[in-house]
Design an enzyme around this catalytic site. Structure first.
Site, short mmCIF file in Angstrom:
data_model
loop_
_atom_site.label_atom_id
_atom_site.label_comp_id
_atom_site.label_asym_id
_atom_site.label_seq_id
_atom_site.Cartn_x
_atom_site.Cartn_y
_atom_site.Cartn_z
N ASP A 1 26.62 -26.27 64.04
CA ASP A 1 25.87 -26.61 65.25
C ASP A 1 26.00 -28.08 65.64
O ASP A 1 25.86 -28.43 66.82
CB ASP A 1 24.38 -26.27 65.05
CG ASP A 1 23.80 -26.91 63.80
OD1 ASP A 1 24.30 -26.62 62.69
OD2 ASP A 1 22.85 -27.71 63.92
N ASN B 1 26.68 -32.66 43.23
CA ASN B 1 27.71 -33.58 43.71
C ASN B 1 28.82 -32.75 44.39
O ASN B 1 28.50 -31.87 45.16
CB ASN B 1 28.22 -34.46 42.57
CG ASN B 1 27.11 -35.05 41.71
OD1 ASN B 1 27.02 -34.75 40.52
ND2 ASN B 1 26.25 -35.84 42.31
N ASP C 1 26.86 -33.57 49.74
CA ASP C 1 26.00 -33.46 50.92
C ASP C 1 26.46 -32.35 51.88
O ASP C 1 26.23 -32.44 53.08
CB ASP C 1 25.94 -34.80 51.68
CG ASP C 1 25.62 -35.98 50.77
OD1 ASP C 1 24.61 -35.89 50.06
OD2 ASP C 1 26.39 -36.96 50.77
N HIS D 1 19.43 -32.12 46.88
CA HIS D 1 19.51 -30.89 47.66
C HIS D 1 18.22 -30.72 48.45
O HIS D 1 17.13 -30.76 47.89
CB HIS D 1 19.71 -29.67 46.75
CG HIS D 1 21.01 -29.69 46.00
ND1 HIS D 1 21.29 -28.84 44.97
CD2 HIS D 1 22.10 -30.48 46.14
CE1 HIS D 1 22.50 -29.10 44.51
NE2 HIS D 1 23.00 -30.10 45.20
N THR D 2 18.34 -30.55 49.75
CA THR D 2 17.17 -30.39 50.62
C THR D 2 17.05 -28.93 51.06
O THR D 2 18.02 -28.33 51.52
CB THR D 2 17.29 -31.29 51.86
OG1 THR D 2 17.44 -32.65 51.43
CG2 THR D 2 16.05 -31.18 52.73
N ASN E 1 20.86 -37.86 40.31
CA ASN E 1 21.71 -38.50 41.33
C ASN E 1 22.10 -37.50 42.41
O ASN E 1 22.62 -37.88 43.45
CB ASN E 1 22.98 -39.07 40.69
CG ASN E 1 23.82 -38.03 39.96
OD1 ASN E 1 23.28 -37.09 39.38
ND2 ASN E 1 25.12 -38.20 39.98
N GLY F 1 25.37 -29.25 51.92
CA GLY F 1 24.33 -28.25 52.19
C GLY F 1 24.34 -27.15 51.15
O GLY F 1 23.97 -26.01 51.45
N LYS F 2 24.73 -27.48 49.92
CA LYS F 2 24.79 -26.49 48.84
C LYS F 2 23.42 -25.87 48.57
O LYS F 2 23.31 -24.68 48.31
CB LYS F 2 25.29 -27.15 47.55
CG LYS F 2 26.69 -27.69 47.62
CD LYS F 2 27.12 -28.38 46.34
CE LYS F 2 26.41 -29.68 46.07
NZ LYS F 2 26.74 -30.76 47.04
N THR G 1 31.59 -39.53 40.48
CA THR G 1 30.46 -39.45 39.55
C THR G 1 31.03 -39.39 38.14
O THR G 1 32.24 -39.57 37.95
CB THR G 1 29.55 -38.26 39.89
OG1 THR G 1 28.33 -38.38 39.14
CG2 THR G 1 30.20 -36.91 39.61
N LYS H 1 21.05 -25.13 50.47
CA LYS H 1 20.67 -24.07 51.41
C LYS H 1 21.27 -22.73 51.00
O LYS H 1 20.59 -21.69 51.01
CB LYS H 1 21.13 -24.45 52.82
CG LYS H 1 20.71 -23.44 53.87
CD LYS H 1 21.06 -23.94 55.26
CE LYS H 1 20.62 -22.93 56.29
NZ LYS H 1 20.90 -23.38 57.65
#
Length: 430
Positions: free
Chosen positions: A337, A228, A20, A48-49, A45, A22-23, A243, A25
């Site tokens: 930020d 992951n 989590d 990525h957003t 599993n 931010g890979k 994992t 991005k």
């Protein structure tokens, strides 16, 4: 932005903490300038957003490069694929205007995650009780178990009738193991379901080992997207709260069939603080107002599970261990930020056990749970930094925070994330 990239032909993005970071991005930015984007391990599993032109994409199995129309996307042999989820992700992506036809290649050597693997994942967690791993229950561990015990079924096997007999044998074996539970599989219905998938699946199946090595031979730029993170690695992570695949650079070699000397650049993505999902010791965790602030301001909820993430101070002992294994060419610090407005910031620089400084990250959870964390305290900043687009735009204290990471780890920070949008990234030229 791309002045920060080297002339390397093959680059890999690795999660350097517990996931989590931010890979997606960073991969999104880099994949605009590469020919191939590849996943090498894990399955759906991962999460990525990416935000593109106000549209939010949540990728789980698909390489993030799919949002760039000139980029070919490879799901390598080290991945495991739940075919229903694969189709669902394609449909959701195309519904947002992204064309995937001819742009995704699924390795014929990928192992298939059947629904029974997901059922077993849940049953095994129930068996563990209070010692549960905290898996996503996507069937990842059970399918890698099938693979390692040579009882799995690969994507390419669906093109030959012999898989049906092997599937029936798999069900028989698992039914014996979980006798007395509600485990039940309608073998004929499952076989018919997968036979119905073959026509749609066929155009995606390919020999990715040949493809990616041929792309290298032709001089194409390749970006490997790690899923992951290294602290979830089956060998190097906080076992057993990990994992079931190798999540670092080694996983790229075995999960794509690329030799180690071809992976020229390795980029570690590190959140400006630390988070983890699931169970297991977490030395810098803050079960207080700081932890709640990081969780709330950072929107720390899992992309795949929706679970709240546990939050704590940045841990440079952990990051140093991660760097030891992957030898990062450069770091990308994300979500800087989120720290705005915190008066004092702490960074973990050493672990002590029984009064002795540990040379590295301990293997045993019993030791990890007992470590005394040695912190350095740095002054925070109040300014909103989401509009910063150069290092010099950052407040002096924010610059000092980034410089401290470089000083302790010994790898330069090439990118700094200062907001959720794809444009909210500072690039520091070589």
């Amino acid at each position: 932005f791309f002045s920060t990239m080297s002339d390397a032909q093959v680059m890999m993005v690795v999660g350097s903490q517990w996931g989590d970071e931010g890979k997606g991005k960073l991969v999104d930015y880099l994949s605009d300038k590469v020919d191939v984007c590849a996943r090498c391990q894990g399955g759906n599993n991962a999460g990525h957003t990416i935000v593109v032109d106000g549209k939010k994409f949540d990728f789980h199995l698909m390489p993030s490069g799919v949002v760039h129309e000139k980029c070919m996307n490879v799901i390598g042999n080290g991945c495991v694929v739940h075919i229903d989820a694969f189709f669902e992700e394609i449909d959701k992506t195309e519904a947002k205007g992204v064309k995937t036809e001819g742009r995704i290649m699924l390795s014929d050597r990928c192992h298939i995650v059947f629904d029974l693997h997901q059922a077993i994942d849940g049953l095994k967690e129930l068996e563990l009780g209070n010692s549960k791993v905290g898996t996503t229950r996507k069937g990842i561990g059970p399918v890698y178990s099938s693979k390692a015990s040579r009882g799995g079924i690969r994507v390419g096997d669906l093109l030959f009738d012999t898989w049906k007999e092997r599937f029936a044998a798999m069900v028989k074996n698992k039914s014996r193991r979980f006798e007395g539970t509600d485990f039940s599989v309608d073998v004929e219905a499952e076989i018919n379901k997968y036979c119905g998938y073959i026509d749609r699946l066929k155009p995606y199946i390919g020999d990715t080992v040949w493809y990616i090595n041929n792309a290298f031979k032709e001089g194409k730029k390749i970006l490997i997207e790690g899923a992951n993170a290294i602290m979830l690695d089956i060998d190097f992570g906080t076992y057993p709260f990990v994992t079931s695949s190798n999540t670092g650079c080694g996983g790229a070699c075995t999960g794509l069939g690329l030799s180690p000397n071809k992976i020229q650049e390795r980029y570690g993505v590190v959140k400006a603080y630390t988070t983890r999902v699931g169970s297991g010791p977490f030395p810098t965790e803050q079960l207080n107002d700081i932890g709640e602030t990081l969780q709330t301001v950072g929107h720390e909820y899992g992309t795949t599970t929706g679970r709240k993430r546990r939050c704590g101070w940045l841990d440079l002992v952990l990051l140093g261990y991660s760097h030891l294994i992957n030898d990062y060419s450069a770091l990308c610090v994300t979500k800087l930020d989120v720290l705005s407005g915190i008066k004092e910031l702490k960074i973990a620089v050493q672990y002590k056990l029984n009064g002795e400084v540990l040379p590295s990250f301990p293997a045993n959870l019993e030791n990890l749970a007992e470590v005394e964390v040695v912190y350095e305290t740095l002054p925070g900043w109040d300014e909103d930094i989401t509009g910063a687009r150069s290092f010099e735009d950052l407040p002096a204290n924010a610059q000092a925070y980034v410089n401290k990471i470089e000083e302790v780890i010994g790898s330069r920070v090439a990118w700094i994330g200062v907001g959720p949008g794809r444009e909210a990234m500072i690039a520091r030229p070589n």
